[in-house]
Design an enzyme around this catalytic site. Sequence first.
Site, PDB file in Angstrom:
ATOM      1  CG  MET A   1      -1.770   1.020   1.204  1.00  0.00           C
ATOM      2  SD  MET A   1      -3.390   0.555   1.677  1.00  0.00           S
ATOM      3  CE  MET A   1      -4.025  -0.620   1.234  1.00  0.00           C
ATOM      4  N   GLY A   4       3.919   1.924  -3.762  1.00  0.00           N
ATOM      5  CA  GLY A   4       4.517   2.444  -6.199  1.00  0.00           C
ATOM      6  C   GLY A   4       3.786   1.469  -7.012  1.00  0.00           C
ATOM      7  CG  HIS A  42      -2.499   4.936  -3.759  1.00  0.00           C
ATOM      8  ND1 HIS A  42      -3.044   5.204  -3.331  1.00  0.00           N
ATOM      9  CD2 HIS A  42      -2.106   4.091  -3.411  1.00  0.00           C
ATOM     10  CE1 HIS A  42      -3.567   4.131  -2.510  1.00  0.00           C
ATOM     11  NE2 HIS A  42      -3.165   3.727  -3.092  1.00  0.00           N
ATOM     12  CD  GLU A  72      -5.269  -3.528  -4.680  1.00  0.00           C
ATOM     13  OE1 GLU A  72      -4.926  -3.474  -4.575  1.00  0.00           O
ATOM     14  OE2 GLU A  72      -5.479  -2.138  -5.006  1.00  0.00           O
ATOM     15  CB  VAL A  73      -2.653 -10.283  -7.828  1.00  0.00           C
ATOM     16  CG1 VAL A  73      -1.476 -10.225  -6.950  1.00  0.00           C
ATOM     17  CG2 VAL A  73      -2.780 -11.249  -8.561  1.00  0.00           C
ATOM     18  CD  GLN A  74      -4.357  -7.250  -2.549  1.00  0.00           C
ATOM     19  OE1 GLN A  74      -3.841  -7.324  -3.805  1.00  0.00           O
ATOM     20  NE2 GLN A  74      -5.360  -6.272  -2.361  1.00  0.00           N
ATOM     21  CG  PHE A 103      -6.413  -4.869   9.232  1.00  0.00           C
ATOM     22  CD1 PHE A 103      -6.522  -4.729   9.876  1.00  0.00           C
ATOM     23  CD2 PHE A 103      -6.866  -5.871   7.943  1.00  0.00           C
ATOM     24  CE1 PHE A 103      -7.406  -5.723  11.072  1.00  0.00           C
ATOM     25  CE2 PHE A 103      -8.777  -6.732   8.501  1.00  0.00           C
ATOM     26  CZ  PHE A 103      -8.293  -5.862   9.747  1.00  0.00           C
ATOM     27  CB  CYS A 128       6.704   4.806   8.871  1.00  0.00           C
ATOM     28  SG  CYS A 128       5.453   4.338  10.352  1.00  0.00           S
ATOM     29  CB  CYS A 169       4.465   2.579  13.640  1.00  0.00           C
ATOM     30  SG  CYS A 169       5.769   4.008  13.984  1.00  0.00           S
TER      31      CYS A 169
END
Length: 182
Positions: A1, A4, A42, A72-74, A103, A128, A169
Amino acid sequence: MFSGKSEEMIRRLRRAEIAGQRVLLFKPRIDDRYAAEHVVSHAGVRMTAVPVDGCAELVARAHGSDVVGIDEVQFFEHTIVDAALSLAASGSRVIAAGLDQDFRRLPFGPMPELLARAEFIDKLQAVCHRCGGPATTTQRLVDGRPAPYSGETIVVGALDSYEARCRDCHSAGQDSASWLAA
Ligand code: ZN
């Protein structure tokens, strides 16, 4: 995410187009965040894409292409692995872009087997949002707070938001302990 990866895939597909190859880019129909018949990074780089409902449609429509892109192959079902392998066996070069972890930082859908079967892999890093270091995870936020671990994995276009985060983080969400113990 935000690493790039769509932009990098589009860059490679454009090079193939310049070389005179037949290029087709696909995306799962589930992803309607931006223009339905484009992949838009993006950063705003875009390329025409064919939305498909599943792997069978993808293979049928990709037939005869020199280069097949899959964004977005996931989000595809696990049969995307066989689909990619059969396209490669028939002479197509397959370039897929996707999130390796959800996530919760768990392997996302068909990604583990795709990563294992691919000849070449590039893991891109984002920045990050918290500390500016290299980000390898996706933080899901609901109303600005870490989403619960037990929440739905796929919520495309929902009001929650996502941030690139580094390992330090990233927060797994408040109910992670009870979920892991269940
Ligand atoms: Zn960080």
